[in-house]
Write a protein that holds these residues in place. Structure first.
Motif, mmCIF file in Angstrom:
data_model
loop_
_atom_site.group_PDB
_atom_site.id
_atom_site.type_symbol
_atom_site.label_atom_id
_atom_site.label_comp_id
_atom_site.label_asym_id
_atom_site.label_seq_id
_atom_site.Cartn_x
_atom_site.Cartn_y
_atom_site.Cartn_z
ATOM 1 N N LYS A 138 0.824 -1.225 0.000
ATOM 2 C CA LYS A 138 0.000 0.000 0.000
ATOM 3 C C LYS A 138 0.857 1.275 0.000
ATOM 4 O O LYS A 138 2.063 1.234 0.271
ATOM 5 N N TYR A 195 -12.620 -1.988 -3.694
ATOM 6 C CA TYR A 195 -13.094 -2.055 -2.310
ATOM 7 C C TYR A 195 -14.625 -1.916 -2.201
ATOM 8 O O TYR A 195 -15.135 -1.584 -1.135
ATOM 9 N N HIS A 211 -16.792 -2.849 0.741
ATOM 10 C CA HIS A 211 -16.775 -2.024 1.961
ATOM 11 C C HIS A 211 -17.542 -0.711 1.799
ATOM 12 O O HIS A 211 -17.436 0.167 2.651
ATOM 13 N N ARG A 241 -19.267 0.931 4.667
ATOM 14 C CA ARG A 241 -18.515 1.079 5.921
ATOM 15 C C ARG A 241 -18.100 2.540 6.116
ATOM 16 O O ARG A 241 -17.849 3.253 5.140
ATOM 17 N N PHE A 273 -15.385 3.783 6.958
ATOM 18 C CA PHE A 273 -14.016 4.115 6.546
ATOM 19 C C PHE A 273 -13.826 4.108 5.025
ATOM 20 O O PHE A 273 -12.729 4.352 4.539
ATOM 21 N N LEU A 281 -10.569 5.301 2.919
ATOM 22 C CA LEU A 281 -9.780 4.196 2.361
ATOM 23 C C LEU A 281 -9.474 4.449 0.887
ATOM 24 O O LEU A 281 -8.336 4.262 0.437
ATOM 25 N N THR A 341 -5.338 -7.138 10.660
ATOM 26 C CA THR A 341 -5.628 -5.853 9.991
ATOM 27 C C THR A 341 -5.182 -4.670 10.838
ATOM 28 O O THR A 341 -4.571 -3.731 10.338
ATOM 29 N N ARG A 362 2.538 -6.306 9.316
ATOM 30 C CA ARG A 362 1.793 -5.180 9.900
ATOM 31 C C ARG A 362 2.330 -4.799 11.272
ATOM 32 O O ARG A 362 2.377 -3.616 11.619
ATOM 33 N N ILE A 388 -4.615 1.273 11.447
ATOM 34 C CA ILE A 388 -5.527 0.273 10.866
ATOM 35 C C ILE A 388 -5.818 0.545 9.390
ATOM 36 O O ILE A 388 -6.113 -0.380 8.631
ATOM 37 N N GLU A 389 -5.748 1.797 8.962
ATOM 38 C CA GLU A 389 -5.965 2.106 7.546
ATOM 39 C C GLU A 389 -4.654 1.962 6.759
ATOM 40 O O GLU A 389 -4.592 1.232 5.768
ATOM 41 N N ASN A 423 -2.077 0.237 6.665
ATOM 42 C CA ASN A 423 -1.572 -1.004 7.260
ATOM 43 C C ASN A 423 -0.682 -1.802 6.304
ATOM 44 O O ASN A 423 -0.555 -3.014 6.403
ATOM 45 N N HIS A 446 -2.339 -5.450 1.656
ATOM 46 C CA HIS A 446 -3.644 -6.104 1.528
ATOM 47 C C HIS A 446 -3.395 -7.538 1.069
ATOM 48 O O HIS A 446 -2.458 -7.782 0.305
HETATM 49 P P1 CMP Z 1 -7.576 -4.406 3.682
HETATM 50 O O1 CMP Z 1 -7.155 -5.781 4.032
HETATM 51 O O2 CMP Z 1 -6.978 -3.825 2.435
HETATM 52 O O3 CMP Z 1 -9.171 -4.346 3.556
HETATM 53 C C1 CMP Z 1 -9.925 -3.187 3.842
HETATM 54 C C2 CMP Z 1 -9.090 -2.057 4.334
HETATM 55 O O4 CMP Z 1 -9.795 -0.998 4.950
HETATM 56 C C3 CMP Z 1 -8.149 -2.543 5.421
HETATM 57 O O5 CMP Z 1 -7.178 -3.402 4.883
HETATM 58 C C4 CMP Z 1 -7.648 -1.206 5.969
HETATM 59 O O6 CMP Z 1 -6.646 -0.642 5.154
HETATM 60 C C5 CMP Z 1 -8.888 -0.314 5.824
HETATM 61 N N1 CMP Z 1 -9.566 -0.008 7.095
HETATM 62 C C6 CMP Z 1 -9.649 1.220 7.631
HETATM 63 N N2 CMP Z 1 -10.341 1.193 8.775
HETATM 64 C C7 CMP Z 1 -10.723 -0.087 8.968
HETATM 65 C C8 CMP Z 1 -11.475 -0.749 9.993
HETATM 66 N N3 CMP Z 1 -11.984 -0.099 11.038
HETATM 67 N N4 CMP Z 1 -11.646 -2.086 9.858
HETATM 68 C C9 CMP Z 1 -11.150 -2.759 8.787
HETATM 69 N N5 CMP Z 1 -10.434 -2.171 7.796
HETATM 70 C C10 CMP Z 1 -10.223 -0.849 7.894
#
Ligand code: CMP
Length: 139
Positions: free
Chosen positions: A10, A50, A53, A56, A58, A62, A92, A103, A110-111, A113, A116
């Motif tokens: 990333k 994505y 998501h 969601r 985020f 993201l 994650t 990680r 968490i974002e 990170n 993927h």
């Molecule tokens: P990834 O495995 O690429 O899948 C979704 C991505 O959303 C995750 O890794 C993180 O980069 C991002 N993300 C940001 N906030 C959250 C969260 N609260 N829970 C899960 N993923 C998150």
């Protein structure tokens, strides 16, 4: 079984010049890089990749993050590559990631990170097809 999985290094990791260290951890863990390219994701690509998501909280952050700099997309091959890659990446949330995982060592939060990885066989196949044609994968 011999499997293939999809992986992204990333923008937080490319920005800090960590691609080599991350690939070394994947290779040391028993995975082979069988396809790879460094690209800048468009907003449309990030949104569509994505899409699962999109409800969601985020999601829009993201998409901004994933388009903020270069990424390295890759196909990894090995015994149980999907679960192996997930072990090597760690949880994650880097604060929950086991010591020695990508990680735990490199992720910022968490974002941002650092990596993927596909979460199962169906998503692995879809994600590989999203970025690579068959002739770009050389095992
Ligand atoms: P990834 O495995 O690429 O899948 C979704 C991505 O959303 C995750 O890794 C993180 O980069 C991002 N993300 C940001 N906030 C959250 C969260 N609260 N829970 C899960 N993923 C998150």
């Amino acid at each position: 079984a011999l499997e293939r999985t999809f992986s992204i290094i990333k923008p937080d990791a490319t920005r800090r010049n960590l691609t080599g260290q991350i690939i070394a951890k994947l290779e040391d863990g028993g995975l082979r890089v069988v396809a790879q390219k460094r690209i800048r994701l468009s907003e449309d690509q990030a949104k569509s990749f994505y899409a699962v998501h999109k409800e969601r909280p985020f999601y829009s952050d993201l998409v901004s993050f994933m388009t903020s700099g270069p990424v390295v997309v890759q196909v990894l091959e090995g015994e149980n590559a999907i679960s192996r890659n997930r072990e090597i990446m760690g949880a994650t949330n880097p604060s929950e990631a086991a010591p020695g995982t990508i990680r735990a060592e490199f992720a910022e939060n968490i974002e941002a990170n650092s990596v993927h990885g596909s979460d199962g066989p169906d998503t692995a196949a879809e994600e590989i097809k999203f970025f690579f044609t068959d002739d770009e994968i050389v095992g």
